[in-house]
Design a protein around this motif. Structure first.
Motif, PDB file in Angstrom:
ATOM      1  N   ARG A 205      37.354  48.866  57.756  1.00 12.97           N
ATOM      2  CA  ARG A 205      37.108  47.986  56.611  1.00 12.97           C
ATOM      3  C   ARG A 205      36.826  48.816  55.361  1.00 12.97           C
ATOM      4  O   ARG A 205      37.267  48.466  54.262  1.00 12.97           O
ATOM      5  CB  ARG A 205      35.954  47.022  56.908  1.00 12.97           C
ATOM      6  CG  ARG A 205      36.295  46.017  57.999  1.00 12.97           C
ATOM      7  CD  ARG A 205      35.155  45.044  58.275  1.00 12.97           C
ATOM      8  NE  ARG A 205      35.044  44.033  57.235  1.00 12.97           N
ATOM      9  CZ  ARG A 205      34.177  43.020  57.285  1.00 12.97           C
ATOM     10  NH1 ARG A 205      33.351  42.911  58.332  1.00 12.97           N
ATOM     11  NH2 ARG A 205      34.121  42.144  56.320  1.00 12.97           N
ATOM     12  N   LEU A 209      39.033  48.842  51.780  1.00  5.51           N
ATOM     13  CA  LEU A 209      38.421  48.661  50.469  1.00  5.51           C
ATOM     14  C   LEU A 209      38.684  49.850  49.551  1.00  5.51           C
ATOM     15  O   LEU A 209      39.002  49.689  48.364  1.00  5.51           O
ATOM     16  CB  LEU A 209      36.912  48.458  50.632  1.00  5.51           C
ATOM     17  CG  LEU A 209      36.466  47.093  51.148  1.00  5.51           C
ATOM     18  CD1 LEU A 209      35.018  47.157  51.625  1.00  5.51           C
ATOM     19  CD2 LEU A 209      36.617  46.038  50.063  1.00  5.51           C
ATOM     20  N   GLY A 212      42.532  50.150  48.944  1.00  5.90           N
ATOM     21  CA  GLY A 212      43.187  48.979  48.402  1.00  5.90           C
ATOM     22  C   GLY A 212      44.465  48.679  49.162  1.00  5.90           C
ATOM     23  O   GLY A 212      45.500  48.358  48.568  1.00  5.90           O
ATOM     24  N   SER A 250      42.225  43.044  55.300  1.00  6.42           N
ATOM     25  CA  SER A 250      42.860  42.900  53.989  1.00  6.42           C
ATOM     26  C   SER A 250      42.353  43.967  53.027  1.00  6.42           C
ATOM     27  O   SER A 250      41.322  44.622  53.289  1.00  6.42           O
ATOM     28  CB  SER A 250      42.556  41.520  53.406  1.00  6.42           C
ATOM     29  OG  SER A 250      41.268  41.510  52.797  1.00  6.42           O
ATOM     30  N   PRO A 251      43.020  44.163  51.873  1.00 10.35           N
ATOM     31  CA  PRO A 251      42.543  45.144  50.886  1.00 10.35           C
ATOM     32  C   PRO A 251      41.160  44.824  50.324  1.00 10.35           C
ATOM     33  O   PRO A 251      40.522  45.683  49.727  1.00 10.35           O
ATOM     34  CB  PRO A 251      43.607  45.080  49.782  1.00 10.35           C
ATOM     35  CG  PRO A 251      44.840  44.577  50.462  1.00 10.35           C
ATOM     36  CD  PRO A 251      44.338  43.615  51.506  1.00 10.35           C
ATOM     37  N   GLU A 252      40.698  43.593  50.519  1.00  7.76           N
ATOM     38  CA  GLU A 252      39.362  43.214  50.070  1.00  7.76           C
ATOM     39  C   GLU A 252      38.319  43.367  51.182  1.00  7.76           C
ATOM     40  O   GLU A 252      37.178  42.942  51.022  1.00  7.76           O
ATOM     41  CB  GLU A 252      39.383  41.778  49.564  1.00  7.76           C
ATOM     42  CG  GLU A 252      40.308  41.595  48.361  1.00  7.76           C
ATOM     43  CD  GLU A 252      40.423  40.155  47.922  1.00  7.76           C
ATOM     44  OE1 GLU A 252      40.021  39.851  46.785  1.00  7.76           O
ATOM     45  OE2 GLU A 252      40.924  39.330  48.718  1.00  7.76           O
ATOM     46  N   ASN A 254      38.382  41.988  54.130  1.00  2.25           N
ATOM     47  CA  ASN A 254      38.232  40.791  54.967  1.00  2.25           C
ATOM     48  C   ASN A 254      39.010  40.927  56.266  1.00  2.25           C
ATOM     49  O   ASN A 254      40.093  41.518  56.304  1.00  2.25           O
ATOM     50  CB  ASN A 254      38.729  39.555  54.210  1.00  2.25           C
ATOM     51  CG  ASN A 254      37.881  39.257  52.993  1.00  2.25           C
ATOM     52  OD1 ASN A 254      36.660  39.412  53.018  1.00  2.25           O
ATOM     53  ND2 ASN A 254      38.511  38.824  51.905  1.00  2.25           N
ATOM     54  N   LEU A 275      47.410  40.801  47.200  1.00  2.00           N
ATOM     55  CA  LEU A 275      46.004  41.183  47.368  1.00  2.00           C
ATOM     56  C   LEU A 275      45.777  42.659  47.069  1.00  2.00           C
ATOM     57  O   LEU A 275      44.655  43.062  46.736  1.00  2.00           O
ATOM     58  CB  LEU A 275      45.544  40.865  48.792  1.00  2.00           C
ATOM     59  CG  LEU A 275      45.477  39.383  49.171  1.00  2.00           C
ATOM     60  CD1 LEU A 275      45.062  39.234  50.626  1.00  2.00           C
ATOM     61  CD2 LEU A 275      44.525  38.625  48.252  1.00  2.00           C
ATOM     62  N   LYS A 278      45.283  42.688  43.382  1.00  2.00           N
ATOM     63  CA  LYS A 278      43.995  42.054  43.098  1.00  2.00           C
ATOM     64  C   LYS A 278      42.838  43.020  43.319  1.00  2.00           C
ATOM     65  O   LYS A 278      41.898  43.083  42.505  1.00  2.00           O
ATOM     66  CB  LYS A 278      43.825  40.818  43.983  1.00  2.00           C
ATOM     67  CG  LYS A 278      42.553  40.028  43.710  1.00  2.00           C
ATOM     68  CD  LYS A 278      42.436  38.837  44.650  1.00  2.00           C
ATOM     69  CE  LYS A 278      41.125  38.081  44.404  1.00  2.00           C
ATOM     70  NZ  LYS A 278      40.953  36.974  45.386  1.00  2.00           N
ATOM     71  N   ARG A 279      42.912  43.805  44.404  1.00  2.00           N
ATOM     72  CA  ARG A 279      41.854  44.773  44.686  1.00  2.00           C
ATOM     73  C   ARG A 279      41.902  45.948  43.720  1.00  2.00           C
ATOM     74  O   ARG A 279      40.881  46.352  43.147  1.00  2.00           O
ATOM     75  CB  ARG A 279      41.983  45.278  46.131  1.00  2.00           C
ATOM     76  CG  ARG A 279      41.061  46.437  46.495  1.00  2.00           C
ATOM     77  CD  ARG A 279      39.609  46.068  46.374  1.00  2.00           C
ATOM     78  NE  ARG A 279      38.747  47.194  46.733  1.00  2.00           N
ATOM     79  CZ  ARG A 279      37.435  47.224  46.495  1.00  2.00           C
ATOM     80  NH1 ARG A 279      36.840  46.201  45.917  1.00  2.00           N
ATOM     81  NH2 ARG A 279      36.722  48.271  46.867  1.00  2.00           N
ATOM     82  N   LYS A 280      43.102  46.480  43.496  1.00  2.00           N
ATOM     83  CA  LYS A 280      43.213  47.692  42.675  1.00  2.00           C
ATOM     84  C   LYS A 280      42.983  47.416  41.195  1.00  2.00           C
ATOM     85  O   LYS A 280      42.656  48.337  40.438  1.00  2.00           O
ATOM     86  CB  LYS A 280      44.571  48.347  42.906  1.00  2.00           C
ATOM     87  CG  LYS A 280      44.684  48.973  44.289  1.00  2.00           C
ATOM     88  CD  LYS A 280      45.813  49.974  44.382  1.00  2.00           C
ATOM     89  CE  LYS A 280      45.754  50.733  45.698  1.00  2.00           C
ATOM     90  NZ  LYS A 280      46.695  51.842  45.769  1.00  2.00           N
ATOM     91  N   MET A 282      40.493  45.948  40.154  1.00  2.00           N
ATOM     92  CA  MET A 282      39.065  46.205  40.031  1.00  2.00           C
ATOM     93  C   MET A 282      38.727  47.672  40.246  1.00  2.00           C
ATOM     94  O   MET A 282      37.857  48.225  39.566  1.00  2.00           O
ATOM     95  CB  MET A 282      38.304  45.363  41.060  1.00  2.00           C
ATOM     96  CG  MET A 282      38.485  43.870  40.911  1.00  2.00           C
ATOM     97  SD  MET A 282      37.751  43.239  39.395  1.00  2.00           S
ATOM     98  CE  MET A 282      36.011  43.491  39.753  1.00  2.00           C
TER      99      MET A 282
END
Length: 334
Positions: A205, A209, A212, A250-252, A254, A275, A278-280, A282
């Motif tokens: 996990r 994260l 990403g 997931s890249p977040e 999850n 996704l 969406k993660r990258k 940030m």
């Protein structure tokens, strides 16, 4: 690079046919067929699954493990060989990308090797675990930096690491810097107990994260009968239980499929590449969130050989920045 596609991925938790390269290969081919029937475009198998992970080395002292080590030599996989050809044909037939762990034999040495077959059956990557862990050092040789490579496949940019290579942050960063979209992780499973599964989940996990990217993680599983085949010592049998966590992240960070912690099964999830963006947006560890003016990674991506092309002994390589922002060696042995 496509950031709008969706890919269906499968992670297989499965037990080997102990002491049988052929038997375990047949189970791999059956699982590829099952995953394909479930609509999977990518299927990931556990660490050194063909013929089987060397569990004997975890519960036997070196002075006693010679017989089992030699048996592993006899059942190990050469590349290329009928085993790799069979898996290649299955990948091509089902138009599915296959990530497979094997005990590879080259001459008088064994290696913990990860193979990535593209959907057309091409062997896109053969990499060896760079440092075998603890008891594994009595079984396998070391890999080199040539395997720290992300490959373009029919399902996107894939990278792979085995087990505790995920505790080597520089190895992970080398793949992150090549913008892996799906990370394929492999662990042996059926070892150490629940604490191994818990640590594994944290590790994969965290990588999802930090990188990403999606992580597809597969672990092996041993039945109680198989554990008894490996050792009759009840105290040692406890060391060959638990430690399974086959799942997709997931890249977040999850969990996209509940972890499979016991028995055989297939974890399936649809990976929405949106996704990743969406993660990258940030936090992009190898982009806007990096500081290459302060911190850089140098990678020796040479494939080393015991004899260089010119007959001279290899000299230490020194690197220069490549276009991708990682370091590549100036010297490559012949």
């Amino acid at each position: 690079m496509n950031f709008t596609r969706k890919v269906r991925a499968a992670a297989v938790q499965i037990s080997p046919v102990l002491f049988s390269r052929q038997g375990t290969t047949e189970k791999v081919l059956e699982s590829i067929d099952k995953a394909a029937q479930m609509g999977a475009e990518l299927v990931v198998f556990p660490e050194t699954f063909i013929p089987y992970y060397p569990y004997f080395s975890f519960v036997q002292p070196p002075v006693l493990m010679g017989k089992e080590h030699l048996r592993l030599y006899e059942e190990a996989v050469e590349v290329p060989s009928p085993v790799t050809e069979a898996v290649s044909q299955a990948a091509r037939s089902h138009q599915i990308v296959v990530v497979l762990g094997i005990n590879e034999r080259e001459g008088g040495s064994l290696y913990n090797t990860q193979l990535i077959f593209d959907a057309d059956g091409t062997l896109a990557l053969k990499r060896r675990k760079i440092t075998p862990t603890y008891h594994e050092r009595m079984v396998w040789g070391q890999g080199d930096g040539a395997g720290l490579k992300v490959v373009d496949t029919a399902v996107g940019k894939l990278g792979a690491l085995a087990c505790w290579e995920h505790y080597n942050p520089l190895a992970r960063f080398a793949l992150m810097a090549q913008h892996e979209q799906i990370h394929c992780a492999q662990f042996p499973g059926s070892m150490v107990g629940q604490i191994f599964a818990d640590q594994m989940e944290v590790t994969i996990r965290h990588h999802a994260l930090e990188a990403g990217c999606f992580v597809v993680n597969a672990t092996g599983w041993l039945s109680p009968e198989q554990v008894a085949e490996i050792t009759t010592d009840e105290k040692l049998q406890k060391a060959l239980s638990g430690g399974c966590c086959t799942t997709i992240i997931s890249p977040e960070g999850n969990i996209l499929h509940p972890p499979i912690t016991d028995g055989e099964g297939i974890a399936i999830a649809d990976l929405d590449f949106a996704l990743i963006t969406k993660r990258k947006r940030m936090m992009d560890s190898v982009g806007h969130y990096s500081r290459p003016d302060l911190l850089q990674l140098q990678v020796n991506s040479s494939q080393w050989a015991v004899v260089s092309g010119g007959g001279d002994l290899p000299t230490p390589p020194y690197g220069h920045p490549s276009e991708e922002g990682i370091f590549s060696p100036l010297y490559k042995p012949g």
